[in-house]
Write an enzyme that holds these catalytic residues in place. Structure first.
Site, PDB file in Angstrom:
ATOM      1  CE1 TYR A 238      -4.249  -1.192   0.155  1.00 58.95           C
ATOM      2  CE2 TYR A 238      -3.546  -2.511   2.031  1.00 58.95           C
ATOM      3  CZ  TYR A 238      -4.478  -2.204   1.057  1.00 58.95           C
ATOM      4  OH  TYR A 238      -5.631  -2.914   0.988  1.00 58.95           O
ATOM      5  CG  ASP A 267      -8.291  -3.102  -5.480  1.00 59.59           C
ATOM      6  OD1 ASP A 267      -7.648  -2.755  -4.475  1.00 59.59           O
ATOM      7  OD2 ASP A 267      -8.577  -4.287  -5.731  1.00 59.59           O
ATOM      8  CG  HIS A 359      -9.305  -4.933  -1.857  1.00 58.38           C
ATOM      9  ND1 HIS A 359      -8.200  -4.172  -2.092  1.00 58.38           N
ATOM     10  CD2 HIS A 359      -9.249  -5.277  -0.547  1.00 58.38           C
ATOM     11  CE1 HIS A 359      -7.515  -4.048  -0.963  1.00 58.38           C
ATOM     12  NE2 HIS A 359      -8.132  -4.728  -0.015  1.00 58.38           N
TER      13      HIS A 359
HETATM   14  O1  173 Z   1      -9.404  -5.275   2.650  1.00 62.36           O
HETATM   15  C1  173 Z   1      -8.845  -4.864   3.664  1.00 62.36           C
HETATM   16  O2  173 Z   1      -9.344  -5.005   4.768  1.00 62.36           O
HETATM   17  C2  173 Z   1      -7.574  -4.200   3.516  1.00 62.36           C
HETATM   18  O3  173 Z   1      -7.024  -4.293   2.460  1.00 62.36           O
HETATM   19  C3  173 Z   1      -6.947  -3.413   4.590  1.00 62.36           C
HETATM   20  C4  173 Z   1      -6.602  -2.105   4.342  1.00 62.36           C
HETATM   21  C5  173 Z   1      -5.990  -1.375   5.329  1.00 62.36           C
HETATM   22  C6  173 Z   1      -5.726  -1.908   6.547  1.00 62.36           C
HETATM   23  C7  173 Z   1      -6.085  -3.212   6.809  1.00 62.36           C
HETATM   24  C8  173 Z   1      -6.667  -3.969   5.814  1.00 62.36           C
END
Ligand code: 173
Length: 488
Positions: A238, A267, A359
């Site tokens: 991320y 996404d 996702h």
């Molecule tokens: O799908 C999710 O829960 C996810 O991708 C996420 C995003 C940020 C923090 C924890 C999980």
């Protein structure tokens, strides 16, 4: 940290502005860290002056807290001899009600991937279940991901001597026993004590690859050490609003030879609304906080992913690929492609691969089922499959789904929730999930007349796509509203 901290001392620091917490026998000052806690500050301040061990261990590896805090924030060993009955009683109240009393099914009773999710629904902690099984809004895309695999049919061939079949392939430079990988998923410790280490060890023992998550509950080194020293992993990224943090992560990943590819999530520009998750949080907030405190808390109830996902940069765009390229030696795979146009764009940008993904229905509700996007790419820009590695995930629950994806041209298939739920049974659970998929895949191949999976990749003669095709967008003609828009 030689000093001893008494119960009396600990309870003196019981507010958000002065917040000491007991974790695994040690006392920490979390006042400055709380506002930055990815899981939300209130998850920490709730335990101010108290024992937060149980909740901490549900989400994090033991070593994380010592790595994260400065020496000044490590206040000392907790002096157990000073506990009082009143303090111990208060700890009972603070601990979140967790696992249900239902009986956990034997692992041997689990015969397909859905069984893992059902087992978890039965005995897993409610909050974890809501987080893992949850998806956006009305679950339209979550459900479509699954049901659209069923609109794609086989055209089997017979009498082909399928006594032995091969599912082996190469994926992003990794030799694997089948083209299946474990999707990155946040905080796997919510599913079971072993967390991501079960996913890493289970993948290695099964001959498949785990793509670890930026939002994992353990450190990268912890996860890597669950597998043999040279076993490959992928890393999901991320991009952080604070770009220097992402640069630091990439620098760290560059040092680790076991990591073979970088999957950049595209996404989830913002974390979506996960209602099951939010309802649980709302209940928890209602039971734990006074009405005055409640009024300060996010009005939306903010589910686990929302509170932990605030760092994700919504400004991420195609121009950033060159910035990432400067900071990584790894092949770049864009995860979250949902149209032929973006698949082509990724190819033009020189990316090594894509993951067709929404996702797991956890991003835009109403996004198309991923198998439909795979068919669209095959129809509108088949050259993509020659230039890039094309992966797909979303709703894959059967070995026959893997065969369908490969016949459409996919190089690899990601499976998420069933593996996350298999962590309930530790490494053995993960291995069992992989073995079930492998067996189903081989059976589907034999019954379809496919001896070698790699040779069948992209061979659409094994498929009847008619039913699915009616759902495809029709891009060749001008849309009916084109003129209208020009006039407005
Ligand atoms: O799908 C999710 O829960 C996810 O991708 C996420 C995003 C940020 C923090 C924890 C999980």
């Amino acid at each position: 940290m030689a000093q001893r901290v008494s119960t009396e001392e600990l309870t003196k620091h019981a507010t958000a502005k002065d917040c000491w917490i007991l974790v695994n026998g040690k006392v920490y000052d979390l006042t400055n860290f709380a506002p930055e806690h990815p899981g939300g500050a209130d998850m920490i301040t709730k335990y101010a002056g108290k024992d937060g061990t149980k909740t901490y261990n549900t989400y994090h590896s033991a070593s994380l807290i010592d790595k994260t805090l400065s020496d000044a924030e490590k206040k000392g060993d907790f002096d157990e001899s000073t506990t009082t009955t009143a303090w111990l009683a208060a700890q009972q109240e603070a601990a979140t009600p967790e696992v249900s009393s239902d009986e956990k099914p034997e692992l041997s009773a689990i015969i397909n991937l859905d069984d893992f999710e059902q087992a978890f629904a039965k005995v897993g902690a409610k909050k974890a279940q809501a987080y893992i099984s949850g998806a956006s809004n009305d679950l339209l895309t979550l459900n479509a991901n699954k049901s659209f695999w069923q609109k794609l049919w086989f055209r089997p061939r017979v009498m082909r001597n399928v006594a032995s079949v091969s599912t082996r392939t190469r994926m992003l430079g990794c030799e694997v026993v089948m083209p299946v990988w474990i999707c990155p998923m946040g905080i796997a410790k919510t599913a079971g004590e072993e967390g991501e280490r079960a996913l890493g060890a289970g993948a290695a023992r099964s001959g498949i690859v785990h793509c670890m998550s930026t939002a994992a509950s353990m450190s990268v080194e912890d996860i890597l050490s669950s597998a043999p020293k040279t076993y490959p992993f992928f890393f999901q990224l991320y991009v952080d609003r604070q770009r220097h943090k992402t640069e630091a992560v990439l620098a760290q990943i560059n040092q680790l030879d076991q990591i073979k590819a970088l999957f950049i999530t595209a996404d989830l520009a913002v974390v979506s609304k996960r209602e099951a998750d939010e309802r649980i949080r709302t209940q928890e907030i209602t039971s734990v906080y006074s009405s005055q405190e409640k009024s300060r808390i996010d009005k939306k109830g903010a589910g686990l992913a929302r509170t932990t996902g605030g760092f994700i940069d919504p400004a991420l765009n195609w121009d950033d690929i060159s910035w990432v390229r400067k900071h990584t030696r790894l092949p770049i795979v864009i995860k979250g492609i949902q149209s032929a146009a973006d698949a082509r764009k990724a190819m033009e940008m020189g990316c090594q691969g894509i993951v067709i993904s929404n996702h797991g229905g956890r991003a835009l509700d109403g996004a198309p089922a991923t198998i439909l996007v795979l068919l669209e790419i095959r129809r509108d820009c088949p050259e993509v499959f020659e230039k890039m590695v094309v992966h797909i995930d979303g709703g894959v629950r059967r070995g026959s789904d893997v065969l369908k994806a490969v016949c459409l041209g996919a190089h690899g298939v990601g499976v998420g929730r069933p593996f996350q739920c298999s962590v309930l049974y530790g490494t053995e659970g993960v291995e069992t999930a992989a073995a079930i998929l492998q067996d189903e895949l081989e059976t589907a191949m034999r019954l379809c007349g496919v001896r070698n999976l790699q040779a069948a990749r992209g061979d659409m003669s094994y498929l009847n796509t008619s039913e699915l095709e009616q759902y495809l967008p029709k891009p060749k003609r001008q849309p009916w509203f084109a003129g209208l828009r020009a006039r407005l």
